[in-house]
Design an enzyme around this catalytic site. Structure first.
Site, PDB file in Angstrom:
ATOM      1  N   GLU A 244      -1.654  87.803 -11.242  1.00 41.07           N
ATOM      2  CA  GLU A 244      -0.435  88.774 -11.232  1.00 41.07           C
ATOM      3  C   GLU A 244      -0.065  89.309 -12.731  1.00 41.07           C
ATOM      4  OE1 GLU A 244       0.006  90.470  -8.960  1.00 41.07           O
ATOM      5  OE2 GLU A 244      -0.625  89.245  -7.212  1.00 41.07           O
TER       6      GLU A 244
ATOM      7  N   ARG B  77       8.336  93.483   4.438  1.00 45.11           N
ATOM      8  CA  ARG B  77       7.528  93.836   5.446  1.00 45.11           C
ATOM      9  C   ARG B  77       7.900  93.148   6.780  1.00 45.11           C
ATOM     10  NH1 ARG B  77       2.785  93.152   7.189  1.00 45.11           N
ATOM     11  NH2 ARG B  77       2.216  91.823   5.507  1.00 45.11           N
TER      12      ARG B  77
ATOM     13  N   CYS C  54       7.341  85.893  -2.866  1.00 41.99           N
ATOM     14  CA  CYS C  54       6.325  85.658  -4.094  1.00 41.99           C
ATOM     15  C   CYS C  54       6.869  86.584  -5.229  1.00 41.99           C
ATOM     16  CB  CYS C  54       4.889  86.040  -3.785  1.00 41.99           C
ATOM     17  SG  CYS C  54       4.165  84.650  -2.665  1.00 41.99           S
TER      18      CYS C  54
ATOM     19  N   HIS D  18      -1.760  84.856  -6.793  1.00 39.30           N
ATOM     20  CA  HIS D  18      -1.835  85.109  -5.795  1.00 39.30           C
ATOM     21  C   HIS D  18      -3.364  84.402  -4.930  1.00 39.30           C
ATOM     22  CE1 HIS D  18       1.501  87.684  -4.399  1.00 39.30           C
ATOM     23  NE2 HIS D  18       1.595  86.861  -3.430  1.00 39.30           N
TER      24      HIS D  18
HETATM   25  N1  PCA Z   1       3.132  84.472   0.047  1.00 35.92           N
HETATM   26  C1  PCA Z   1       4.406  85.653   0.346  1.00 35.92           C
HETATM   27  C2  PCA Z   1       5.365  84.779   0.360  1.00 35.92           C
HETATM   28  C3  PCA Z   1       5.092  83.169   0.113  1.00 35.92           C
HETATM   29  C4  PCA Z   1       3.448  83.240   0.117  1.00 35.92           C
HETATM   30  O1  PCA Z   1       2.573  82.318   0.042  1.00 35.92           O
HETATM   31  C5  PCA Z   1       4.296  86.587  -0.775  1.00 35.92           C
HETATM   32  O2  PCA Z   1       3.192  87.114  -1.127  1.00 35.92           O
HETATM   33  O3  PCA Z   1       5.370  87.164  -1.122  1.00 35.92           O
END
Ligand code: PCA
Length: 221
Positions: free
Chosen positions: A82, A92, A145, A167
């Site tokens: 990111e 959402r 996140c 991610h």
């Molecule tokens: N993914 C979610 C929150 C926790 C996770 O592992 C997100 O992308 O916000």
């Protein structure tokens, strides 16, 4: 040279899942020693009201030099580094406590966004060179996140800590039962190996005092 302290965070499962790849990866890396660096893993709740206190406690307790925060992003097909965290929560789905904030700032009065302080281009290039598909992502979403990523960057701003967010794709056992069209997945072993390679790159980068590589990581839209 002083020991480098690395904090890796992962999230508990959310959205009705029983696994979260980010925690499977983080816990596998806990205790790892790597080029003079020590890895500690901490699990964060997928709850808006609890994630930041847990993050702050982990930062205060471990005083890391490098922070790699991890999260699951269903639909992503690679190790997704990111670029930026934004100052908004717009959920959402409900979090694990049933909260669903809409257009609420992560930190009232804070700047609109913070950039990752990880060498994101070097990281992507180094991972790809090692055989792991990776890319720069231009949005970490607006769920927990992104909230954690924003608060992480806000807390550590100006302190010289290298911190950021990645991610991860689903695990195959999640993708096999996902509703709708099949989503990409990576087995845990591959995710763990990629994250370990990422940490090695980050430690080497920090020890060499390098800047980020001038490589394109942009997208047209
Ligand atoms: N993914 C979610 C929150 C926790 C996770 O592992 C997100 O992308 O916000």
């Amino acid at each position: 040279m002083a020991e480098v302290r690395i904090l890796v965070t992962g999230f508990e499962p959310f959205g009705g899942q029983s696994l979260n790849p980010s925690w499977e990866v983080a816990r596998a890396l806990h205790g790892l020693q790597l080029q003079g660096a020590q890895v500690t893993a901490v699990q964060l709740p997928c709850v808006f009201a609890q994630a930041l206190p847990a993050l702050q406690q982990a930062l205060a307790q471990h005083r890391p030099d490098i922070v790699l925060a991890l999260g699951q992003a269903e639909g992503r097909c690679d190790f997704s580094v990111e670029r930026v965290a934004i100052n908004v929560m717009d959920a959402r789905i409900a979090d694990n406590a049933g909260a669903q904030p809409i257009d609420v700032p992560v930190i009232a009065g804070g700047p609109a966004a913070y950039f990752s302080t990880l060498p994101i281009k070097s990281l992507v290039a180094g991972l790809k060179a090692a055989g792991f598909p990776a890319s720069v992502s231009q949005t970490a979403g607006t769920f927990v996140c992104n909230q954690v990523f924003y608060a992480l960057q806000h807390t550590l701003a100006g302190l010289g800590v290298h911190s950021g967010f990645v991610h991860l794709p689903l695990l195959p056992e999640q993708a096999a039962h996902w509703k709708g069209p099949t989503l990409p997945s990576w087995p845990a072993s591959l995710q763990i190996a990629a994250a370990q390679q990422a940490l090695a790159l980050l430690v080497a980068h920090r020890q060499q005092g390098l800047g980020d590589a001038a490589l394109s990581g942009g997208t047209l839209n």
